[in-house]
Write an enzyme that holds these catalytic residues in place. Structure first.
Site, PDB file in Angstrom:
ATOM      1  N   ASP A 283      -9.965  -6.482   0.018  1.00 55.58           N
ATOM      2  CA  ASP A 283      -9.204  -5.596   0.780  1.00 55.58           C
ATOM      3  C   ASP A 283      -9.744  -4.952   1.799  1.00 55.58           C
ATOM      4  OD1 ASP A 283      -6.965  -4.506   2.060  1.00 55.58           O
ATOM      5  OD2 ASP A 283      -6.378  -3.525   0.355  1.00 55.58           O
TER       6      ASP A 283
ATOM      7  N   GLY B  77      -4.294  -8.867   6.543  1.00 59.39           N
ATOM      8  CA  GLY B  77      -3.849  -7.912   7.123  1.00 59.39           C
ATOM      9  C   GLY B  77      -3.894  -8.316   8.831  1.00 59.39           C
TER      10      GLY B  77
ATOM     11  N   ASP C 296       0.766  -1.149  -0.221  1.00 60.10           N
ATOM     12  CA  ASP C 296      -0.161  -0.081  -0.071  1.00 60.10           C
ATOM     13  C   ASP C 296       0.863   1.195  -0.080  1.00 60.10           C
ATOM     14  OD1 ASP C 296      -2.806  -0.999   0.291  1.00 60.10           O
ATOM     15  OD2 ASP C 296      -2.065  -1.823   2.237  1.00 60.10           O
TER      16      ASP C 296
ATOM     17  N   GLY D 288      -6.885   3.504   3.652  1.00 64.24           N
ATOM     18  CA  GLY D 288      -6.125   4.274   4.497  1.00 64.24           C
ATOM     19  C   GLY D 288      -5.705   4.079   5.724  1.00 64.24           C
ATOM     20  N   PHE D 289      -6.505   2.985   6.470  1.00 66.51           N
ATOM     21  CA  PHE D 289      -6.150   2.603   7.658  1.00 66.51           C
ATOM     22  C   PHE D 289      -6.360   1.035   7.865  1.00 66.51           C
ATOM     23  CE2 PHE D 289      -7.471   7.005   7.752  1.00 66.51           C
ATOM     24  CZ  PHE D 289      -6.684   7.606   8.779  1.00 66.51           C
TER      25      PHE D 289
END
Length: 224
Positions: free
Chosen positions: A173, A195, A35, A142-143
């Protein structure tokens, strides 16, 4: 073909990046997911060009780059030259999306579109002819550590119906826990970004976690 398991490298221990890549390679992951955030298109910063270069030098596996930046066309060649095999761009951040996707493919690499939770499929349908992959964001980009947005399943179902016509693969994702992975696998998703919900910071080694995911995934396609 087995479904793709793609570790999100922003969640890895970046101080020991080479070791992390080696351990993930040993675990048999498919694509290293990088990312790139500029603090503008999304309100955060993540990996950079040097991280992609380091990952590329440490593995023979595929490396993808998810550009969460403004005007990605200006930076595409940086990451292609760094060894990226696949680049995702967001249509909201690029004025000439088709031109940029075509450029990636002209360089002999794979091109992908990243779709935010609030991006309509209808607005990007014509771009899909140039896409090898579609990255469906099931959280706001973004997080890490966000909750899975259930309404995105409707969009995933639509894309699964379109796969045969356009020839792309679907990767999801965002908050891909083992439970989410198993549900989306039944729908027809081709790959998952791993993740903190399924891989990083979990008990056991990467090899044990990935092996457990694959063992469970192998029996599900027969249930369709």
């Amino acid at each position: 073909m087995s479904q793709l398991l793609c570790p999100s490298m922003m969640c890895a221990d970046l101080q020991n990046l080479k070791h992390e890549v080696h351990q993930l390679d040993q675990a048999g992951v498919d694509i290293f997911h990088c990312d790139i955030m500029d603090g503008s298109f999304v309100p955060n910063f993540a990996l950079g060009l040097s991280d992609v270069q380091a990952i590329r030098k440490s593995t023979d596996a595929l490396v993808d780059v998810h550009l969460m930046i403004e005007d990605p066309a200006d930076k595409i060649d940086w990451f292609l030259d760094a060894g990226a095999d696949l680049i995702y761009i967001h249509p909201e951040s690029e004025r000439y999306v088709v031109k940029t996707l075509a450029h990636i493919k002209d360089r002999g690499k794979m091109a992908g579109i990243a779709i935010n939770p609030d991006t309509s499929i209808e607005t990007i349908k014509e771009m899909l002819y140039l896409c090898d992959y579609v990255l469906v964001m099931t959280v706001n980009p973004g997080f890490a550590g966000q909750k899975f947005q259930e309404f995105t399943i409707h969009k995933i179902n639509k894309l699964v119906e379109m796969k045969k016509e356009f020839g792309f693969k679907i990767v999801v994702d965002g908050a891909c826990s083992p439970e989410v992975i198993m549900h989306l696998l039944k729908i027809g998703v081709d790959g998952f970004i791993l993740g903190t919900s399924a891989l990083f910071g979990k008990p056991g080694t990467y090899q044990q976690i990935v092996a457990s995911l694959r063992q469970t995934m192998q029996v599900l396609p027969n249930e369709k």
